[in-house]
Design an enzyme around this catalytic site. Structure first.
Site, mmCIF file in Angstrom:
data_model
loop_
_atom_site.group_PDB
_atom_site.id
_atom_site.type_symbol
_atom_site.label_atom_id
_atom_site.label_comp_id
_atom_site.label_asym_id
_atom_site.label_seq_id
_atom_site.Cartn_x
_atom_site.Cartn_y
_atom_site.Cartn_z
ATOM 1 N N ARG A 152 37.018 49.414 47.482
ATOM 2 C CA ARG A 152 35.950 49.682 46.511
ATOM 3 C C ARG A 152 34.939 48.530 46.433
ATOM 4 O O ARG A 152 33.730 48.732 46.569
ATOM 5 C CB ARG A 152 36.556 49.915 45.120
ATOM 6 N N VAL A 153 35.447 47.304 46.200
ATOM 7 C CA VAL A 153 34.527 46.183 45.980
ATOM 8 C C VAL A 153 33.834 45.789 47.289
ATOM 9 O O VAL A 153 32.619 45.546 47.307
ATOM 10 C CB VAL A 153 35.272 44.968 45.376
ATOM 11 N N ASP A 172 38.982 46.011 57.952
ATOM 12 C CA ASP A 172 39.989 46.605 57.068
ATOM 13 C C ASP A 172 40.910 47.465 57.918
ATOM 14 O O ASP A 172 40.555 48.580 58.288
ATOM 15 C CB ASP A 172 39.314 47.473 55.983
ATOM 16 N N ALA A 231 38.586 37.992 45.157
ATOM 17 C CA ALA A 231 39.689 38.972 45.228
ATOM 18 C C ALA A 231 40.935 38.397 44.571
ATOM 19 O O ALA A 231 41.170 38.629 43.373
ATOM 20 C CB ALA A 231 39.934 39.370 46.678
ATOM 21 N N ASP A 256 36.504 32.560 42.494
ATOM 22 C CA ASP A 256 36.653 33.141 41.148
ATOM 23 C C ASP A 256 38.125 33.291 40.758
ATOM 24 O O ASP A 256 38.429 33.547 39.603
ATOM 25 C CB ASP A 256 35.972 34.524 41.125
ATOM 26 N N GLU A 261 46.651 30.728 37.569
ATOM 27 C CA GLU A 261 45.501 30.775 36.651
ATOM 28 C C GLU A 261 45.935 30.458 35.233
ATOM 29 O O GLU A 261 46.929 31.026 34.765
ATOM 30 C CB GLU A 261 44.835 32.152 36.720
ATOM 31 N N HIS A 280 37.632 33.309 36.807
ATOM 32 C CA HIS A 280 38.023 34.721 36.986
ATOM 33 C C HIS A 280 37.139 35.661 36.153
ATOM 34 O O HIS A 280 37.610 36.347 35.241
ATOM 35 C CB HIS A 280 39.506 34.923 36.609
ATOM 36 N N ALA A 283 35.375 40.786 36.590
ATOM 37 C CA ALA A 283 35.303 42.024 35.801
ATOM 38 C C ALA A 283 34.727 41.773 34.414
ATOM 39 O O ALA A 283 34.720 42.679 33.577
ATOM 40 C CB ALA A 283 36.698 42.618 35.676
HETATM 41 N N1 LIG Z 1 37.666 38.805 40.360
HETATM 42 C C1 LIG Z 1 38.003 39.854 39.650
HETATM 43 O O1 LIG Z 1 37.927 39.857 38.432
HETATM 44 C C2 LIG Z 1 38.433 41.117 40.354
HETATM 45 C C3 LIG Z 1 38.052 42.378 39.842
HETATM 46 C C4 LIG Z 1 38.411 43.529 40.561
HETATM 47 C C5 LIG Z 1 39.181 43.421 41.724
HETATM 48 N N2 LIG Z 1 39.576 42.184 42.144
HETATM 49 C C6 LIG Z 1 40.378 42.048 43.386
HETATM 50 O O2 LIG Z 1 39.512 42.353 44.468
HETATM 51 C C7 LIG Z 1 40.266 42.916 45.546
HETATM 52 C C8 LIG Z 1 39.627 44.223 45.977
HETATM 53 O O3 LIG Z 1 39.651 45.160 44.896
HETATM 54 P P1 LIG Z 1 39.291 46.687 45.188
HETATM 55 O O4 LIG Z 1 39.200 47.358 43.870
HETATM 56 O O5 LIG Z 1 38.172 46.767 46.171
HETATM 57 O O6 LIG Z 1 40.658 47.153 45.919
HETATM 58 P P2 LIG Z 1 40.819 48.312 47.003
HETATM 59 O O7 LIG Z 1 42.270 48.655 47.004
HETATM 60 O O8 LIG Z 1 39.816 49.390 46.794
HETATM 61 O O9 LIG Z 1 40.446 47.565 48.378
HETATM 62 C C9 LIG Z 1 41.272 46.623 48.983
HETATM 63 C C10 LIG Z 1 41.191 46.834 50.467
HETATM 64 O O10 LIG Z 1 41.964 45.805 51.108
HETATM 65 C C11 LIG Z 1 42.375 46.377 52.315
HETATM 66 N N3 LIG Z 1 43.387 45.595 53.019
HETATM 67 C C12 LIG Z 1 44.720 45.643 52.895
HETATM 68 N N4 LIG Z 1 45.285 44.823 53.795
HETATM 69 C C13 LIG Z 1 44.275 44.244 54.488
HETATM 70 C C14 LIG Z 1 44.205 43.313 55.559
HETATM 71 N N5 LIG Z 1 45.341 42.853 56.148
HETATM 72 N N6 LIG Z 1 43.006 42.904 55.993
HETATM 73 C C15 LIG Z 1 41.871 43.399 55.443
HETATM 74 N N7 LIG Z 1 41.880 44.315 54.460
HETATM 75 C C16 LIG Z 1 43.057 44.720 53.991
HETATM 76 C C17 LIG Z 1 42.871 47.760 51.911
HETATM 77 O O11 LIG Z 1 42.968 48.637 53.028
HETATM 78 C C18 LIG Z 1 41.784 48.180 50.921
HETATM 79 O O12 LIG Z 1 40.766 48.975 51.541
HETATM 80 C C19 LIG Z 1 41.692 43.058 45.030
HETATM 81 O O13 LIG Z 1 42.431 41.947 45.487
HETATM 82 C C20 LIG Z 1 41.529 43.015 43.516
HETATM 83 O O14 LIG Z 1 42.708 42.548 42.901
HETATM 84 C C21 LIG Z 1 39.210 41.038 41.513
#
Ligand SMILES: NC(=O)c1ccc[n+]([C@@H]2O[C@H](COP(=O)([O-])OP(=O)(O)OC[C@H]3O[C@@H](n4cnc5c(N)ncnc54)[C@H](O)[C@@H]3O)[C@@H](O)[C@H]2O)c1
Length: 323
Positions: A152-153, A172, A231, A256, A261, A280, A283
Protein backbone atom coordinates in the site's frame (compact mmCIF):
# COMPACT_ATOMS: atom_id res chain seq x y z
CA UNK A 1 -30.14 -7.59 20.12
CA UNK A 2 -27.57 -5.04 21.31
CA UNK A 3 -23.90 -5.56 20.56
CA UNK A 4 -21.61 -4.28 23.30
CA UNK A 5 -18.28 -2.88 22.03
CA UNK A 6 -15.45 -1.90 24.34
CA UNK A 7 -12.83 0.64 23.22
CA UNK A 8 -10.10 0.78 25.89
CA UNK A 9 -7.71 2.99 23.84
CA UNK A 10 -8.24 6.48 22.42
CA UNK A 11 -10.13 6.35 19.13
CA UNK A 12 -10.98 9.34 16.94
CA UNK A 13 -14.60 10.56 17.33
CA UNK A 14 -15.44 9.82 13.67
CA UNK A 15 -15.14 6.07 14.29
CA UNK A 16 -16.96 6.16 17.62
CA UNK A 17 -19.82 8.13 16.04
CA UNK A 18 -20.48 5.30 13.58
CA UNK A 19 -20.99 2.90 16.49
CA UNK A 20 -22.90 5.34 18.72
CA UNK A 21 -25.31 6.29 15.94
CA UNK A 22 -26.57 2.71 15.70
CA UNK A 23 -29.47 1.64 17.90
CA UNK A 24 -28.23 -1.96 17.85
CA UNK A 25 -24.84 -1.06 19.38
CA UNK A 26 -23.76 0.04 22.84
CA UNK A 27 -20.26 1.46 23.12
CA UNK A 28 -18.05 2.02 26.14
CA UNK A 29 -15.21 4.33 25.11
CA UNK A 30 -14.16 6.67 27.90
CA UNK A 31 -10.65 7.24 26.45
CA UNK A 32 -7.51 5.39 27.48
CA UNK A 33 -8.56 2.83 30.11
CA UNK A 34 -6.41 1.19 32.79
CA UNK A 35 -5.91 -2.57 32.67
CA UNK A 36 -8.11 -2.87 35.76
CA UNK A 37 -11.01 -0.95 34.16
CA UNK A 38 -10.62 -2.92 30.94
CA UNK A 39 -10.85 -6.22 32.80
CA UNK A 40 -13.95 -4.95 34.62
CA UNK A 41 -15.72 -3.99 31.35
CA UNK A 42 -14.59 -6.76 29.02
CA UNK A 43 -16.87 -9.59 30.26
CA UNK A 44 -19.86 -8.10 28.34
CA UNK A 45 -17.92 -7.18 25.21
CA UNK A 46 -18.63 -8.90 21.90
CA UNK A 47 -16.30 -6.50 20.11
CA UNK A 48 -13.05 -4.89 21.20
CA UNK A 49 -11.31 -2.06 19.34
CA UNK A 50 -7.73 -1.39 20.45
CA UNK A 51 -4.71 0.56 19.33
CA UNK A 52 -1.21 -0.50 20.43
CA UNK A 53 -1.71 0.47 24.10
CA UNK A 54 -3.92 -2.44 25.24
CA UNK A 55 -2.43 -5.91 25.68
CA UNK A 56 -4.96 -8.44 24.40
CA UNK A 57 -3.38 -11.46 26.10
CA UNK A 58 -4.60 -14.72 27.60
CA UNK A 59 -5.23 -12.93 30.91
CA UNK A 60 -7.64 -10.49 29.30
CA UNK A 61 -9.29 -13.16 27.17
CA UNK A 62 -9.98 -15.23 30.29
CA UNK A 63 -12.31 -12.38 31.39
CA UNK A 64 -14.03 -12.11 27.98
CA UNK A 65 -16.42 -15.03 27.45
CA UNK A 66 -18.64 -13.10 24.97
CA UNK A 67 -15.81 -11.73 22.80
CA UNK A 68 -16.10 -12.51 19.08
CA UNK A 69 -13.91 -9.93 17.35
CA UNK A 70 -10.87 -7.79 18.15
CA UNK A 71 -9.97 -5.00 15.73
CA UNK A 72 -6.63 -3.21 15.89
CA UNK A 73 -7.21 0.39 14.77
CA UNK A 74 -3.97 0.58 12.79
CA UNK A 75 -1.54 -1.95 11.38
CA UNK A 76 0.70 -3.80 13.89
CA UNK A 77 -0.93 -6.57 15.95
CA UNK A 78 2.10 -7.24 18.19
CA UNK A 79 -0.01 -6.38 21.28
CA UNK A 80 -2.57 -9.10 20.47
CA UNK A 81 -1.97 -12.78 21.29
CA UNK A 82 -3.18 -14.20 17.97
CA UNK A 83 -2.84 -17.84 19.01
CA UNK A 84 -4.83 -17.29 22.21
CA UNK A 85 -7.57 -15.53 20.20
CA UNK A 86 -7.59 -18.30 17.59
CA UNK A 87 -7.89 -20.96 20.30
CA UNK A 88 -11.01 -19.17 21.60
CA UNK A 89 -12.52 -18.66 18.13
CA UNK A 90 -12.04 -14.88 18.28
CA UNK A 91 -11.38 -13.19 14.94
CA UNK A 92 -8.57 -10.61 14.95
CA UNK A 93 -8.48 -7.92 12.27
CA UNK A 94 -6.38 -4.84 11.65
CA UNK A 95 -7.41 -1.63 9.87
CA UNK A 96 -4.41 -0.89 7.69
CA UNK A 97 -5.69 1.38 4.90
CA UNK A 98 -6.15 4.71 6.68
CA UNK A 99 -2.41 5.15 7.32
CA UNK A 100 -1.26 4.66 3.77
CA UNK A 101 -1.33 8.16 2.27
CA UNK A 102 -0.02 9.84 5.42
CA UNK A 103 2.95 7.48 5.58
CA UNK A 104 3.70 7.86 1.86
CA UNK A 105 3.50 11.66 2.18
CA UNK A 106 5.92 11.58 5.12
CA UNK A 107 8.35 9.38 3.15
CA UNK A 108 8.18 11.82 0.25
CA UNK A 109 8.63 14.78 2.59
CA UNK A 110 11.73 13.12 4.03
CA UNK A 111 13.11 12.52 0.53
CA UNK A 112 12.73 16.24 -0.24
CA UNK A 113 14.15 17.18 3.17
CA UNK A 114 17.26 15.05 2.58
CA UNK A 115 17.73 16.17 -1.04
CA UNK A 116 17.57 19.86 -0.09
CA UNK A 117 19.11 19.69 3.42
CA UNK A 118 16.02 21.36 4.86
CA UNK A 119 16.45 20.48 8.58
CA UNK A 120 20.20 21.21 8.58
CA UNK A 121 19.77 24.55 6.80
CA UNK A 122 17.04 25.53 9.25
CA UNK A 123 19.25 24.57 12.24
CA UNK A 124 22.13 26.57 10.76
CA UNK A 125 19.96 29.70 10.33
CA UNK A 126 18.72 29.38 13.91
CA UNK A 127 22.35 29.20 15.04
CA UNK A 128 22.85 32.62 13.39
CA UNK A 129 24.68 31.45 10.25
CA UNK A 130 24.10 32.11 6.53
CA UNK A 131 25.65 28.95 4.99
CA UNK A 132 24.50 28.87 1.37
CA UNK A 133 27.40 26.83 -0.07
CA UNK A 134 27.30 24.10 2.54
CA UNK A 135 23.72 23.18 1.70
CA UNK A 136 23.93 22.71 -2.06
CA UNK A 137 21.14 20.23 -2.83
CA UNK A 138 20.03 17.84 -5.52
CA UNK A 139 16.97 17.93 -7.79
CA UNK A 140 14.65 14.93 -7.70
CA UNK A 141 13.85 15.30 -11.40
CA UNK A 142 15.69 12.60 -13.37
CA UNK A 143 16.74 10.69 -10.25
CA UNK A 144 15.96 7.03 -9.60
CA UNK A 145 13.89 6.11 -6.56
CA UNK A 146 14.22 2.52 -5.36
CA UNK A 147 11.17 1.35 -3.42
CA UNK A 148 11.62 -1.87 -1.43
CA UNK A 149 8.15 -3.28 -0.69
CA UNK A 150 5.45 -2.26 -3.19
CA UNK A 151 2.42 -2.76 -0.94
CA UNK A 152 0.00 0.00 0.00
CA UNK A 153 2.55 2.62 1.11
CA UNK A 154 5.20 1.74 -1.49
CA UNK A 155 2.71 2.20 -4.35
CA UNK A 156 1.34 5.42 -2.89
CA UNK A 157 4.90 6.77 -2.74
CA UNK A 158 5.54 5.73 -6.36
CA UNK A 159 2.40 7.63 -7.45
CA UNK A 160 3.67 10.77 -5.72
CA UNK A 161 7.25 10.54 -6.97
CA UNK A 162 6.45 10.00 -10.69
CA UNK A 163 5.08 13.53 -11.27
CA UNK A 164 8.37 14.88 -9.89
CA UNK A 165 10.11 13.27 -12.88
CA UNK A 166 11.63 10.40 -10.91
CA UNK A 167 12.22 6.93 -12.34
CA UNK A 168 10.76 4.30 -10.04
CA UNK A 169 12.42 0.93 -9.42
CA UNK A 170 10.12 -1.17 -7.26
CA UNK A 171 11.09 -4.47 -5.65
CA UNK A 172 8.59 -6.85 -4.06
CA UNK A 173 9.04 -10.61 -4.46
CA UNK A 174 5.62 -11.45 -3.03
CA UNK A 175 3.34 -9.73 -5.50
CA UNK A 176 1.66 -11.95 -8.10
CA UNK A 177 3.44 -11.87 -11.46
CA UNK A 178 0.61 -9.95 -13.20
CA UNK A 179 0.60 -7.21 -10.58
CA UNK A 180 4.40 -7.09 -10.68
CA UNK A 181 4.37 -6.64 -14.48
CA UNK A 182 1.65 -4.00 -14.28
CA UNK A 183 3.66 -2.05 -11.69
CA UNK A 184 6.93 -2.47 -13.63
CA UNK A 185 8.69 -4.14 -10.72
CA UNK A 186 12.21 -5.43 -11.12
CA UNK A 187 12.98 -8.97 -9.96
CA UNK A 188 16.36 -8.44 -8.25
CA UNK A 189 16.88 -6.27 -5.19
CA UNK A 190 20.55 -5.92 -6.20
CA UNK A 191 19.41 -3.92 -9.26
CA UNK A 192 17.66 -1.48 -6.93
CA UNK A 193 20.84 -1.18 -4.89
CA UNK A 194 22.98 -0.65 -7.99
CA UNK A 195 20.77 1.93 -9.74
CA UNK A 196 18.85 3.93 -7.13
CA UNK A 197 19.90 7.42 -6.05
CA UNK A 198 17.41 7.23 -3.19
CA UNK A 199 16.08 4.07 -1.53
CA UNK A 200 12.85 4.12 0.48
CA UNK A 201 11.88 1.10 2.60
CA UNK A 202 8.25 -0.09 2.69
CA UNK A 203 8.52 -3.84 3.28
CA UNK A 204 7.16 -5.93 6.12
CA UNK A 205 9.60 -7.35 8.64
CA UNK A 206 9.99 -11.04 7.75
CA UNK A 207 13.11 -13.21 8.08
CA UNK A 208 14.28 -12.19 4.55
CA UNK A 209 13.94 -8.45 5.23
CA UNK A 210 15.16 -8.26 8.82
CA UNK A 211 18.47 -6.36 8.78
CA UNK A 212 18.48 -6.38 4.94
CA UNK A 213 20.03 -2.91 4.80
CA UNK A 214 23.43 -3.97 6.17
CA UNK A 215 27.09 -3.42 5.20
CA UNK A 216 26.90 -5.98 2.34
CA UNK A 217 23.80 -4.33 0.83
CA UNK A 218 25.24 -0.82 1.25
CA UNK A 219 28.40 -1.96 -0.56
CA UNK A 220 26.22 -2.62 -3.65
CA UNK A 221 24.60 0.84 -3.56
CA UNK A 222 25.66 4.01 -5.35
CA UNK A 223 28.13 6.07 -3.31
CA UNK A 224 26.24 8.89 -1.60
CA UNK A 225 22.85 7.11 -1.82
CA UNK A 226 20.06 8.49 0.38
CA UNK A 227 18.04 6.02 2.50
CA UNK A 228 14.59 6.63 3.97
CA UNK A 229 12.89 4.27 6.43
CA UNK A 230 9.26 4.84 7.40
CA UNK A 231 8.47 1.09 7.57
CA UNK A 232 10.04 -0.73 10.52
CA UNK A 233 13.37 -0.24 12.34
CA UNK A 234 14.31 -3.91 12.10
CA UNK A 235 14.79 -3.66 8.31
CA UNK A 236 18.09 -1.85 8.93
CA UNK A 237 21.30 -2.96 10.62
CA UNK A 238 21.69 0.34 12.45
CA UNK A 239 25.40 -0.03 13.32
CA UNK A 240 26.26 -0.73 9.65
CA UNK A 241 24.18 2.26 8.49
CA UNK A 242 25.83 4.53 11.07
CA UNK A 243 29.31 3.46 9.84
CA UNK A 244 28.31 4.16 6.23
CA UNK A 245 26.87 7.57 7.14
CA UNK A 246 30.05 8.49 9.02
CA UNK A 247 32.24 7.53 6.05
CA UNK A 248 29.92 9.28 3.54
CA UNK A 249 29.33 5.96 1.68
CA UNK A 250 25.65 6.69 2.40
CA UNK A 251 25.03 10.39 1.86
CA UNK A 252 22.09 10.78 4.20
CA UNK A 253 19.30 8.89 5.93
CA UNK A 254 15.87 9.79 7.25
CA UNK A 255 14.46 7.48 9.88
CA UNK A 256 10.93 7.38 11.36
CA UNK A 257 11.06 3.92 12.98
CA UNK A 258 13.51 2.14 15.31
CA UNK A 259 14.13 -1.40 16.45
CA UNK A 260 13.43 -0.19 20.00
CA UNK A 261 10.99 2.72 20.44
CA UNK A 262 11.74 5.23 21.78
CA UNK A 263 15.40 4.71 20.81
CA UNK A 264 18.00 5.02 23.60
CA UNK A 265 19.92 8.30 23.94
CA UNK A 266 23.12 6.58 22.74
CA UNK A 267 21.45 5.29 19.54
CA UNK A 268 24.14 4.93 16.84
CA UNK A 269 22.38 7.43 14.51
CA UNK A 270 21.86 10.14 17.14
CA UNK A 271 24.32 12.97 16.70
CA UNK A 272 25.15 12.27 13.04
CA UNK A 273 24.79 15.41 10.91
CA UNK A 274 23.52 13.70 7.77
CA UNK A 275 20.56 12.01 9.47
CA UNK A 276 16.96 13.15 9.99
CA UNK A 277 15.29 11.46 12.96
CA UNK A 278 11.51 11.44 13.45
CA UNK A 279 9.55 10.00 16.41
CA UNK A 280 7.42 7.48 14.42
CA UNK A 281 5.10 10.05 12.84
CA UNK A 282 4.15 8.16 9.65
CA UNK A 283 0.50 7.76 10.64
CA UNK A 284 0.30 10.89 12.79
CA UNK A 285 -2.14 13.03 10.85
CA UNK A 286 -5.74 13.90 11.72
CA UNK A 287 -6.89 12.38 8.46
CA UNK A 288 -5.13 9.06 9.02
CA UNK A 289 -6.33 8.73 12.59
CA UNK A 290 -9.94 9.49 11.57
CA UNK A 291 -9.73 7.04 8.64
CA UNK A 292 -8.28 4.30 10.83
CA UNK A 293 -11.03 4.80 13.45
CA UNK A 294 -13.75 4.69 10.79
CA UNK A 295 -12.33 1.54 9.20
CA UNK A 296 -12.04 -0.19 12.60
CA UNK A 297 -15.64 0.72 13.53
CA UNK A 298 -16.97 -0.40 10.12
CA UNK A 299 -15.20 -3.73 10.40
CA UNK A 300 -16.64 -4.40 13.88
CA UNK A 301 -20.15 -3.51 12.65
CA UNK A 302 -19.83 -5.62 9.50
CA UNK A 303 -18.60 -8.59 11.47
CA UNK A 304 -21.13 -8.48 14.32
CA UNK A 305 -24.12 -7.62 12.09
CA UNK A 306 -23.36 -9.43 8.80
CA UNK A 307 -20.63 -11.89 9.74
CA UNK A 308 -18.26 -10.47 7.11
CA UNK A 309 -14.57 -10.36 7.99
CA UNK A 310 -11.91 -8.19 6.35
CA UNK A 311 -8.18 -7.84 7.05
CA UNK A 312 -8.16 -10.94 9.24
CA UNK A 313 -4.80 -11.50 10.95
CA UNK A 314 -5.52 -15.01 12.32
CA UNK A 315 -7.03 -16.88 9.38
CA UNK A 316 -6.54 -20.16 11.26
CA UNK A 317 -9.54 -19.14 13.35
CA UNK A 318 -11.79 -20.22 10.48
CA UNK A 319 -10.38 -23.78 10.68
CA UNK A 320 -11.46 -24.08 14.32
CA UNK A 321 -14.54 -26.16 15.13
CA UNK A 322 -17.35 -23.78 16.23
CA UNK A 323 -17.27 -23.09 19.99
N1 LIG B 1 5.83 4.93 10.04
C1 LIG B 1 4.58 4.59 10.28
O1 LIG B 1 3.91 5.18 11.12
C2 LIG B 1 3.94 3.50 9.47
C3 LIG B 1 2.58 3.61 9.09
C4 LIG B 1 2.04 2.60 8.27
C5 LIG B 1 2.81 1.50 7.90
N2 LIG B 1 4.10 1.41 8.35
C6 LIG B 1 4.94 0.25 7.95
O2 LIG B 1 5.22 0.41 6.57
C7 LIG B 1 5.39 -0.88 5.96
C8 LIG B 1 4.49 -0.97 4.74
O3 LIG B 1 3.12 -0.85 5.13
P1 LIG B 1 1.98 -1.20 4.06
O4 LIG B 1 0.70 -0.79 4.67
O5 LIG B 1 2.39 -0.71 2.71
O6 LIG B 1 2.08 -2.81 4.08
P2 LIG B 1 1.71 -3.81 2.89
O7 LIG B 1 1.52 -5.14 3.54
O8 LIG B 1 0.64 -3.25 2.03
O9 LIG B 1 3.06 -3.83 2.02
C9 LIG B 1 4.23 -4.46 2.44
C10 LIG B 1 4.86 -5.10 1.24
O10 LIG B 1 6.12 -5.67 1.65
C11 LIG B 1 6.33 -6.73 0.76
N3 LIG B 1 7.43 -7.61 1.14
C12 LIG B 1 7.40 -8.69 1.93
N4 LIG B 1 8.61 -9.26 1.95
C13 LIG B 1 9.41 -8.52 1.15
C14 LIG B 1 10.77 -8.60 0.74
N5 LIG B 1 11.55 -9.65 1.13
N6 LIG B 1 11.28 -7.65 -0.05
C15 LIG B 1 10.49 -6.63 -0.49
N7 LIG B 1 9.19 -6.53 -0.17
C16 LIG B 1 8.67 -7.45 0.64
C17 LIG B 1 4.98 -7.44 0.72
O11 LIG B 1 4.87 -8.31 -0.41
C18 LIG B 1 4.02 -6.25 0.66
O12 LIG B 1 3.64 -5.94 -0.68
C19 LIG B 1 5.08 -1.89 7.05
O13 LIG B 1 6.30 -2.33 7.60
C20 LIG B 1 4.27 -1.09 8.07
O14 LIG B 1 4.40 -1.66 9.35
C21 LIG B 1 4.69 2.38 9.09
Amino acid sequence: MTHYVLVPDDLEPEGLALLRDRPDFEVYAPGKMTREDTLAQVPRAEGLIVRSGTQVDAGLLAHAPALKVVVRAGVGVDNIDLDACTARGIVVMNAPDGNTVSTAELAFGLILALARNIPRADASMRAGRWDRKQFMGMELRGKTLGIIGMGRVGRALAERARPFGMTILGYDPFLPERAARHLGLIPQVNDVYARADIISLHALVVPETQGMINAAAIEKMKPGVLIVNTARGKLINTADLADALRSGRVGGAAIDVYDVEPPPADHPLAGLDNVILMPHLGASTYEAQAAVGIQAAEQVINFLVNGTAENVRNRAVFDQPPA
